[in-house]
Design a protein around this motif. Structure first.
Motif, PDB file in Angstrom:
ATOM      1  N   LEU A  73      34.875 -42.416  60.192  1.00 47.35           N
ATOM      2  CA  LEU A  73      34.774 -43.503  59.193  1.00 47.35           C
ATOM      3  C   LEU A  73      34.848 -44.671  58.848  1.00 47.35           C
ATOM      4  CD1 LEU A  73      38.452 -41.672  57.765  1.00 47.35           C
ATOM      5  CD2 LEU A  73      35.994 -41.318  56.955  1.00 47.35           C
ATOM      6  N   PRO A  74      34.651 -45.362  57.792  1.00 45.81           N
ATOM      7  CA  PRO A  74      33.893 -47.012  57.639  1.00 45.81           C
ATOM      8  C   PRO A  74      35.289 -48.014  58.414  1.00 45.81           C
ATOM      9  CG  PRO A  74      33.750 -45.907  56.175  1.00 45.81           C
ATOM     10  CD  PRO A  74      34.694 -44.825  56.550  1.00 45.81           C
ATOM     11  N   GLU A  75      34.603 -49.268  58.986  1.00 48.38           N
ATOM     12  CA  GLU A  75      35.803 -49.828  59.583  1.00 48.38           C
ATOM     13  C   GLU A  75      36.788 -49.815  59.185  1.00 48.38           C
ATOM     14  OE1 GLU A  75      34.481 -53.690  60.545  1.00 48.38           O
ATOM     15  OE2 GLU A  75      32.659 -53.165  61.394  1.00 48.38           O
ATOM     16  N   GLY A  76      38.496 -50.334  59.901  1.00 45.28           N
ATOM     17  CA  GLY A  76      39.361 -50.048  59.374  1.00 45.28           C
ATOM     18  C   GLY A  76      39.244 -51.186  58.765  1.00 45.28           C
ATOM     19  N   GLU A  77      40.656 -51.862  57.979  1.00 49.40           N
ATOM     20  CA  GLU A  77      41.518 -52.597  56.867  1.00 49.40           C
ATOM     21  C   GLU A  77      42.380 -53.556  57.700  1.00 49.40           C
ATOM     22  OE1 GLU A  77      39.228 -51.880  52.779  1.00 49.40           O
ATOM     23  OE2 GLU A  77      40.203 -50.415  53.615  1.00 49.40           O
ATOM     24  N   MET A  78      42.741 -54.463  56.712  1.00 49.05           N
ATOM     25  CA  MET A  78      43.774 -55.376  56.951  1.00 49.05           C
ATOM     26  C   MET A  78      44.827 -53.710  55.682  1.00 49.05           C
ATOM     27  SD  MET A  78      43.569 -57.403  59.267  1.00 49.05           S
ATOM     28  CE  MET A  78      45.306 -57.993  59.077  1.00 49.05           C
ATOM     29  N   PHE A  79      46.181 -54.020  56.248  1.00 45.86           N
ATOM     30  CA  PHE A  79      46.736 -53.973  55.122  1.00 45.86           C
ATOM     31  C   PHE A  79      48.190 -54.531  55.526  1.00 45.86           C
ATOM     32  CE2 PHE A  79      44.231 -49.439  56.433  1.00 45.86           C
ATOM     33  CZ  PHE A  79      43.971 -49.061  55.939  1.00 45.86           C
ATOM     34  N   PHE A  80      48.444 -54.366  54.228  1.00 44.37           N
ATOM     35  CA  PHE A  80      50.419 -54.521  53.161  1.00 44.37           C
ATOM     36  C   PHE A  80      50.837 -53.987  52.578  1.00 44.37           C
ATOM     37  CE2 PHE A  80      47.338 -56.371  49.593  1.00 44.37           C
ATOM     38  CZ  PHE A  80      48.482 -55.573  49.074  1.00 44.37           C
ATOM     39  N   GLY A  81      52.222 -53.638  53.185  1.00 50.38           N
ATOM     40  CA  GLY A  81      53.017 -52.942  52.696  1.00 50.38           C
ATOM     41  C   GLY A  81      54.631 -53.217  51.922  1.00 50.38           C
ATOM     42  N   ARG A  82      54.721 -53.035  51.142  1.00 54.28           N
ATOM     43  CA  ARG A  82      56.287 -53.532  50.861  1.00 54.28           C
ATOM     44  C   ARG A  82      57.133 -51.828  50.962  1.00 54.28           C
ATOM     45  NH1 ARG A  82      55.161 -58.435  46.022  1.00 54.28           N
ATOM     46  NH2 ARG A  82      55.151 -59.284  47.196  1.00 54.28           N
ATOM     47  N   PHE A  83      58.338 -51.913  51.310  1.00 45.19           N
ATOM     48  CA  PHE A  83      59.272 -51.192  51.459  1.00 45.19           C
ATOM     49  C   PHE A  83      60.644 -51.076  51.334  1.00 45.19           C
ATOM     50  CE2 PHE A  83      55.656 -51.177  55.533  1.00 45.19           C
ATOM     51  CZ  PHE A  83      55.076 -49.849  55.080  1.00 45.19           C
ATOM     52  N   TYR A  84      61.024 -50.455  50.354  1.00 47.10           N
ATOM     53  CA  TYR A  84      62.169 -50.507  49.710  1.00 47.10           C
ATOM     54  C   TYR A  84      63.488 -49.218  50.305  1.00 47.10           C
ATOM     55  CZ  TYR A  84      59.055 -53.268  46.614  1.00 47.10           C
ATOM     56  OH  TYR A  84      57.928 -54.117  46.285  1.00 47.10           O
ATOM     57  N   PHE A  85      64.791 -49.970  50.613  1.00 43.30           N
ATOM     58  CA  PHE A  85      65.647 -48.613  51.370  1.00 43.30           C
ATOM     59  C   PHE A  85      66.287 -48.706  50.839  1.00 43.30           C
ATOM     60  CE2 PHE A  85      63.075 -51.821  54.218  1.00 43.30           C
ATOM     61  CZ  PHE A  85      62.702 -50.581  55.870  1.00 43.30           C
ATOM     62  N   ASN A  86      66.690 -48.004  50.421  1.00 46.68           N
ATOM     63  CA  ASN A  86      68.325 -47.253  49.983  1.00 46.68           C
ATOM     64  C   ASN A  86      69.466 -46.346  50.993  1.00 46.68           C
ATOM     65  OD1 ASN A  86      67.239 -48.417  47.123  1.00 46.68           O
ATOM     66  ND2 ASN A  86      67.226 -45.681  46.810  1.00 46.68           N
ATOM     67  N   ARG A  87      71.249 -46.524  50.769  1.00 44.44           N
ATOM     68  CA  ARG A  87      71.767 -45.817  51.304  1.00 44.44           C
ATOM     69  C   ARG A  87      71.562 -44.416  50.895  1.00 44.44           C
ATOM     70  NH1 ARG A  87      74.732 -48.075  54.953  1.00 44.44           N
ATOM     71  NH2 ARG A  87      74.712 -50.368  54.126  1.00 44.44           N
ATOM     72  N   ILE A  88      71.132 -43.501  52.259  1.00 43.30           N
ATOM     73  CA  ILE A  88      71.503 -42.470  51.935  1.00 43.30           C
ATOM     74  C   ILE A  88      71.983 -41.283  53.116  1.00 43.30           C
ATOM     75  CG2 ILE A  88      69.947 -40.279  51.922  1.00 43.30           C
ATOM     76  CD1 ILE A  88      67.644 -42.590  50.354  1.00 43.30           C
ATOM     77  N   ASP A  89      72.873 -40.923  53.364  1.00 42.11           N
ATOM     78  CA  ASP A  89      74.077 -39.949  54.152  1.00 42.11           C
ATOM     79  C   ASP A  89      74.408 -41.352  54.886  1.00 42.11           C
ATOM     80  OD1 ASP A  89      73.229 -38.125  52.295  1.00 42.11           O
ATOM     81  OD2 ASP A  89      70.864 -37.232  54.364  1.00 42.11           O
ATOM     82  N   GLY A  90      74.471 -42.645  54.203  1.00 40.60           N
ATOM     83  CA  GLY A  90      75.112 -43.346  54.996  1.00 40.60           C
ATOM     84  C   GLY A  90      73.925 -44.155  55.942  1.00 40.60           C
ATOM     85  N   ARG A  91      72.441 -44.232  56.020  1.00 44.56           N
ATOM     86  CA  ARG A  91      72.344 -44.517  56.827  1.00 44.56           C
ATOM     87  C   ARG A  91      70.920 -45.155  55.857  1.00 44.56           C
ATOM     88  NH1 ARG A  91      69.452 -41.261  61.135  1.00 44.56           N
ATOM     89  NH2 ARG A  91      68.692 -43.085  61.787  1.00 44.56           N
ATOM     90  N   LEU A  92      70.284 -47.122  55.996  1.00 43.02           N
ATOM     91  CA  LEU A  92      69.902 -47.347  54.666  1.00 43.02           C
ATOM     92  C   LEU A  92      67.831 -46.365  55.395  1.00 43.02           C
ATOM     93  CD1 LEU A  92      69.853 -50.856  55.783  1.00 43.02           C
ATOM     94  CD2 LEU A  92      70.318 -49.630  53.750  1.00 43.02           C
ATOM     95  N   LYS A  93      66.794 -46.115  54.764  1.00 42.04           N
ATOM     96  CA  LYS A  93      66.029 -45.019  54.450  1.00 42.04           C
ATOM     97  C   LYS A  93      65.054 -45.915  53.562  1.00 42.04           C
ATOM     98  CE  LYS A  93      68.374 -40.633  55.865  1.00 42.04           C
ATOM     99  NZ  LYS A  93      67.560 -39.412  55.929  1.00 42.04           N
ATOM    100  N   ILE A  94      64.004 -45.956  53.990  1.00 36.31           N
ATOM    101  CA  ILE A  94      62.586 -46.054  52.912  1.00 36.31           C
ATOM    102  C   ILE A  94      62.711 -45.025  52.380  1.00 36.31           C
ATOM    103  CG2 ILE A  94      60.245 -46.981  52.689  1.00 36.31           C
ATOM    104  CD1 ILE A  94      60.386 -47.078  56.577  1.00 36.31           C
ATOM    105  N   ALA A  95      62.791 -45.641  50.994  1.00 32.59           N
ATOM    106  CA  ALA A  95      63.286 -44.537  50.204  1.00 32.59           C
ATOM    107  C   ALA A  95      61.561 -45.407  48.995  1.00 32.59           C
ATOM    108  CB  ALA A  95      64.413 -44.726  49.162  1.00 32.59           C
TER     109      ALA A  95
END
Length: 105
Positions: A73-95
């Motif tokens: 595939l074409p060249e890779g790129e720069m990526f950015f992400g915002r990840f939002y966490f919730n408490r699920i089953d007593g642990r913080l998880k990316i929701a």
């Protein structure tokens, strides 16, 4: 899908990762070397759908060579992400997450 993803993700984000991994398996998608995390920042005050915490991540995939069904595939790129966490089953998880591409983070 990795055990780490299953243990640390839930909801919409977990669903998106399951689709991503299924597509990668079906289309024999491989990327090497792995992308590099450039930075991770806390985002105090940011929330999505009631999330408790948020992080922003910059990933450099410009040196990652991706092949899909044997074709490069074409060249890779720069990526950015915002990840939002919730408490699920007593642990913080990316929701949930917002992920985008850009010339640089």
């Amino acid at each position: 899908m990795t055990d780490v993803i299953r243990e640390t993700a839930a909801g919409v984000y977990l669903d998106s990762r399951e689709s991503f991994y299924q597509d990668a398996r079906e289309n024999k998608t491989v990327g090497k070397p792995l992308p590099t995390i450039v930075w991770i920042k806390r985002l105090p005050g940011f929330s999505k759908e009631g999330s408790l915490a948020a992080l922003e991540v910059c990933v450099d995939a410009t040196k990652t060579v991706v092949t899909r069904n044997g074709k490069q595939l074409p060249e890779g790129e720069m990526f950015f992400g915002r990840f939002y966490f919730n408490r699920i089953d007593g642990r913080l998880k990316i929701a949930n997450a917002d992920i985008g591409k850009g010339p640089k983070c």
